[in-house]
Every structure is written in structure tokens, then in C-alpha cells.
Scaffold this motif. Structure first.
Motif, short mmCIF file in Angstrom:
data_model
loop_
_atom_site.label_atom_id
_atom_site.label_comp_id
_atom_site.label_asym_id
_atom_site.label_seq_id
_atom_site.Cartn_x
_atom_site.Cartn_y
_atom_site.Cartn_z
N LEU A 2 6.82 31.92 20.15
CA LEU A 2 6.98 32.27 18.75
C LEU A 2 8.45 32.26 18.38
O LEU A 2 9.30 32.73 19.14
CB LEU A 2 6.39 33.65 18.46
N SER A 3 8.74 31.73 17.21
CA SER A 3 10.09 31.70 16.64
C SER A 3 10.02 32.28 15.24
O SER A 3 8.96 32.24 14.60
CB SER A 3 10.64 30.28 16.57
N LEU A 15 10.87 36.26 5.70
CA LEU A 15 10.68 36.19 7.14
C LEU A 15 9.48 35.29 7.39
O LEU A 15 8.39 35.55 6.85
CB LEU A 15 10.41 37.58 7.72
N CYS A 16 9.66 34.23 8.17
CA CYS A 16 8.56 33.36 8.58
C CYS A 16 8.51 33.35 10.10
O CYS A 16 9.55 33.19 10.76
CB CYS A 16 8.77 31.93 8.10
N ILE A 17 7.31 33.51 10.64
CA ILE A 17 7.11 33.44 12.08
C ILE A 17 6.26 32.20 12.38
O ILE A 17 5.24 31.96 11.71
CB ILE A 17 6.43 34.72 12.61
N TYR A 18 6.72 31.44 13.36
CA TYR A 18 6.09 30.17 13.71
C TYR A 18 5.67 30.16 15.17
O TYR A 18 6.35 30.72 16.02
CB TYR A 18 7.09 29.01 13.53
N VAL A 66 8.62 43.96 12.94
CA VAL A 66 7.61 42.91 12.99
C VAL A 66 7.95 41.91 14.10
O VAL A 66 7.08 41.53 14.90
CB VAL A 66 7.49 42.18 11.63
N ILE A 67 9.20 41.50 14.17
CA ILE A 67 9.66 40.54 15.18
C ILE A 67 9.42 41.08 16.59
O ILE A 67 8.93 40.37 17.47
CB ILE A 67 11.14 40.19 14.94
N GLU A 68 9.72 42.36 16.80
CA GLU A 68 9.52 42.97 18.11
C GLU A 68 8.03 43.13 18.42
O GLU A 68 7.60 42.86 19.55
CB GLU A 68 10.24 44.32 18.19
N LYS A 69 7.24 43.55 17.45
CA LYS A 69 5.80 43.73 17.65
C LYS A 69 5.13 42.41 18.02
O LYS A 69 4.24 42.37 18.88
CB LYS A 69 5.16 44.32 16.40
N LYS A 70 5.56 41.32 17.39
CA LYS A 70 4.97 40.00 17.64
C LYS A 70 5.57 39.33 18.88
O LYS A 70 5.15 38.25 19.26
CB LYS A 70 5.16 39.08 16.42
N LYS A 71 6.59 39.97 19.47
CA LYS A 71 7.26 39.42 20.67
C LYS A 71 7.82 38.02 20.41
O LYS A 71 7.62 37.09 21.20
CB LYS A 71 6.32 39.42 21.87
N VAL A 72 8.54 37.90 19.29
CA VAL A 72 9.16 36.63 18.92
C VAL A 72 10.30 36.34 19.89
O VAL A 72 11.14 37.19 20.14
CB VAL A 72 9.66 36.69 17.46
#
Length: 168
Positions: A2-3, A15-18, A66-72
């Protein structure tokens, strides 16, 4: 893997997560947008107001959760016209970078135009044309042919900036 990309500018912050695949293709996992309007009261050479900076720091703390929760695994932080025009743009960029733990890259108007072009040609079956990117504080116009940039023009006008000037 994930990025994430955090794009913050004159009018909004997104914020976009890919999910990025081994062949360098990707798909959007999630996206959120906030209309911070960092540049709302910024005339060229004047600072981004402290209240707006504090509001941005709060939003960035939420993004970090959010970034930490999703383990980006990888985060890119981009700044656009608000940071180019404000007298305290570099300092605000540093403060927001510190919140996320990632250095902000403030794009030039020309770079912003090239990124707009890349987003267009990589999502549409077009070979040649013109891309217009009207943001809150700037306008980029990109002429392209054979899916390559030919000319980039950058103008210091945008939807929020113009609406403010028309009121004054």
C-alpha cells in the motif's frame, strides 16, 4: 504493497491510498478530501494564517492514524500553490511534514502541470490534446501529443483565488 499520497494545496487536501502491484499498476483503496482552504486569505507574499496551519496539523494527525491503521508502506506528501505563494510556505510545509514524518515536496507550477498530464494520459485513451488543471490557487495548461508533454503553462489564478479577488 500500500502507498499513499497526501496532496495539499490552496483549496483542498486529499489523502489517497493505493494498492500497488508488481507490474507498477495500482488501484485506489480509499480516498478522503477536506476543504482546508489554506490559501483562502493568502495574497502573494503574505503568510498562511496560524489558525489554518493548526487546522491542517489536526487533519494531518487524522491522516496519520489512517495511514498507520492501514499499514501503508510508502507515503508521498505534496504541496502546491498555497506553499508557493505564502511567505511562510516553507515553514508550514515543515510543520506538516513533521506531523506525518514525511518531507513535503512543494511542486512548481510546471511540475503540477506534468502530474496533471500523467493522471490524464494514464487514465484515458487519449493520444494528443490539452489538459487544463484549475485548482484553488493556480491553473496549469499542458499541451501534449503522442502521449508526451510538449508545453506546460502555469498561471497564478485559480477558482478560490479568483472568487476572493472578485469579492474585494
Amino acid at each position: 504493497m500500500l502507498s499513499a499520497v497526501v496532496d495539499t494545496g490552496y483549496n483542498s487536501t486529499r489523502l489517497c491510498i493505493y494498492q500497488v502491484f508488481p507490474n507498477n499498476t495500482f488501484r485506489i483503496i480509499g480516498s478522503t478530501k477536506s476543504f482546508l482552504r489554506l490559501g483562502e486569505d493568502v495574497k502573494e507574499g503574505y503568510p498562511i494564517p496560524e489558525g489554518k496551519v493548526v487546522e491542517a496539523e489536526k487533519l494531518f494527525k487524522e491522516f496519520k492514524k489512517v495511514i498507520e491503521k492501514k499499514k501503508v508502506g510508502e507515503v508521498k506528501l505534496l504541496g502546491t500553490s498555497a506553499f508557493r505563494y505564502a511567505s511562510n510556505g516553507p515553514e508550514v510545509a515543515k510543520r506538516l511534514s513533521d506531523v506525518l514524518g514525511v518531507e513535503m515536496r512543494v511542486l512548481s507550477g510546471e511540475e503540477e502541470g506534468v502530474f496533471s498530464f500523467l493522471g490524464t494520459v494514464n487514465s484515458l485513451p487519449v493520444d494528443s490534446g490539452v489538459v487544463f488543471d484549475l485548482g484553488g490557487g493556480s491553473l496549469e495548461i499542458v499541451y501534449f501529443s503522442s502521449r508526451e508533454v510538449r508545453e506546460v503553462y502555469h498561471f497564478r489564478l485559480g477558482a478560490l483565488r479568483l472568487s476572493k479577488e472578485l469579492k474585494d
